[in-house]
Design a protein around this motif. Structure first.
Motif, PDB file in Angstrom:
ATOM      1  N   GLU A 219       0.814  -1.166   0.390  1.00 33.06           N
ATOM      2  CA  GLU A 219       0.220   0.256  -0.053  1.00 33.06           C
ATOM      3  C   GLU A 219       1.026   1.556   0.054  1.00 33.06           C
ATOM      4  O   GLU A 219       0.273   2.063  -0.511  1.00 33.06           O
ATOM      5  N   PHE A 223       0.601   4.044  -2.601  1.00 32.58           N
ATOM      6  CA  PHE A 223       0.466   5.799  -2.199  1.00 32.58           C
ATOM      7  C   PHE A 223       2.034   6.510  -3.219  1.00 32.58           C
ATOM      8  O   PHE A 223       1.068   7.395  -3.191  1.00 32.58           O
ATOM      9  N   ALA A 239      -6.098   6.143  -0.346  1.00 31.73           N
ATOM     10  CA  ALA A 239      -5.644   5.340   0.475  1.00 31.73           C
ATOM     11  C   ALA A 239      -7.209   4.355   1.492  1.00 31.73           C
ATOM     12  O   ALA A 239      -6.478   3.211   1.693  1.00 31.73           O
TER      13      ALA A 239
END
Length: 306
Positions: A219, A223, A239
């Motif tokens: 993640e 991002f 996110a």
């Protein structure tokens, strides 16, 4: 020293009920409407040409069929004469004359196109119709009026015509077509070019994210990819949305598995199956979420049958 005069915006609030004219009430089809009048004058009282004047003219013209064109034009002349003083009044009446000439030439044009279509047996394509209509506008309207009334619309139409022409050209490669599509965007007004650019950027980013996820990106890496396109706050919102979606997907898969187990349990009656499925739904989802399940189940069941 003369005091500077500021531009003036006149917005008469006249609707169907309080419209008074020597020509009688407005046609019934306009009941409940308001005349969309907004006149802008410069510091010396001259009319600033905007699309609002076109809106006023088209408002009255929308009753064509209920009233003669002569009556409609007289209504518009009366309205402009009452709302404006010279020099703006004379300028507005001159624009009205140009616009009616344009409309009349458009009727002749459409008749000629229809006759040609009947004779040739082929329908007129978008490009031909667009070119004829633009010529009618440019021939009857001054450059200032044309730009204010139709400039952006014709740029958008020109863009569409270019896309259709490029799409139909079978001699071009995909790369050549993409280059022509990109070049066609220059025909659009700047704000629409910006929208197209943003759409392209989002599309490219989504492809990059899908590829990164497939390659095992976490993640934080996703991002960082988004941060190259969006500001921090926007990337953060994405996110959070990703996290919520992942949680939903996990719950939904868990539910689908438990539902499948219940449905294939031959020891349960149909009533018991429905009751147990409802219990699973209640344990995993809020009331709002449960409303989506019937539709989602149907979609997943149909996919499984393909």
């Amino acid at each position: 020293e003369l005091e500077d005069k500021q531009p003036v915006l006149l917005t008469p609030n006249i609707d169907f009920e309080n419209y008074h004219s020597t020509l009688g009430p407005l046609p019934k089809s306009l009941r409940g409407t308001r005349i969309p009048a907004a006149f802008e004058l410069d510091s010396t009282g001259h009319l600033v040409i905007t699309s609002s004047l076109k809106s006023v003219i088209e408002y009255f013209l929308s009753a064509t069929g209920e009233e003669s064109i002569d009556t409609i034009v007289s209504r518009i002349e009366e309205f402009l004469t009452r709302q404006l003083e010279d020099p703006a009044r004379s300028e507005a009446l001159e624009i009205l004359e140009q616009y009616i000439s344009y409309k009349e030439s458009l009727i002749d044009l459409e008749k000629n196109l229809a006759d040609n279509t009947q004779l040739s047996g082929q329908s007129s394509d978008y490009q031909t119709m667009f070119q004829y209509r633009r010529e009618a506008r440019m021939n009857n309207l001054s450059p200032e009026v044309y730009d204010a009334f139709f400039g952006d619309e014709d740029k958008a139409d020109s863009y569409t015509a270019s896309l259709l022409e490029t799409g139909r050209n079978k001699t071009l490669t995909s790369e050549e077509k993409d280059a022509l599509y990109l070049a066609a965007e220059q025909l659009l007004p700047p704000e629409q070019q910006a929208i197209k650019q943003a759409e392209r950027t989002r599309k490219t980013l989504n492809v990059d994210i899908a590829n990164a996820r497939e390659a095992g990106a976490d993640e934080e890496q996703i991002f960082q990819l988004r941060s190259q396109v969006y500001d921090y706050e926007t990337a953060e919102r994405f996110a959070v949305a990703d996290k919520k979606k992942a949680q939903w997907d996990a719950r939904f898969q868990q539910y689908r598995q438990q539902r499948a187990n219940i449905l294939t349990n031959d020891g349960l009656s149909d009533t018991d199956k429905a009751s147990e499925i409802l219990a699973v739904q209640t344990s995993l989802f809020t009331q709002n979420e449960q409303r989506r399940l019937a539709t989602l189940d149907k979609i997943q069941d149909n996919k499984a049958q393909l």
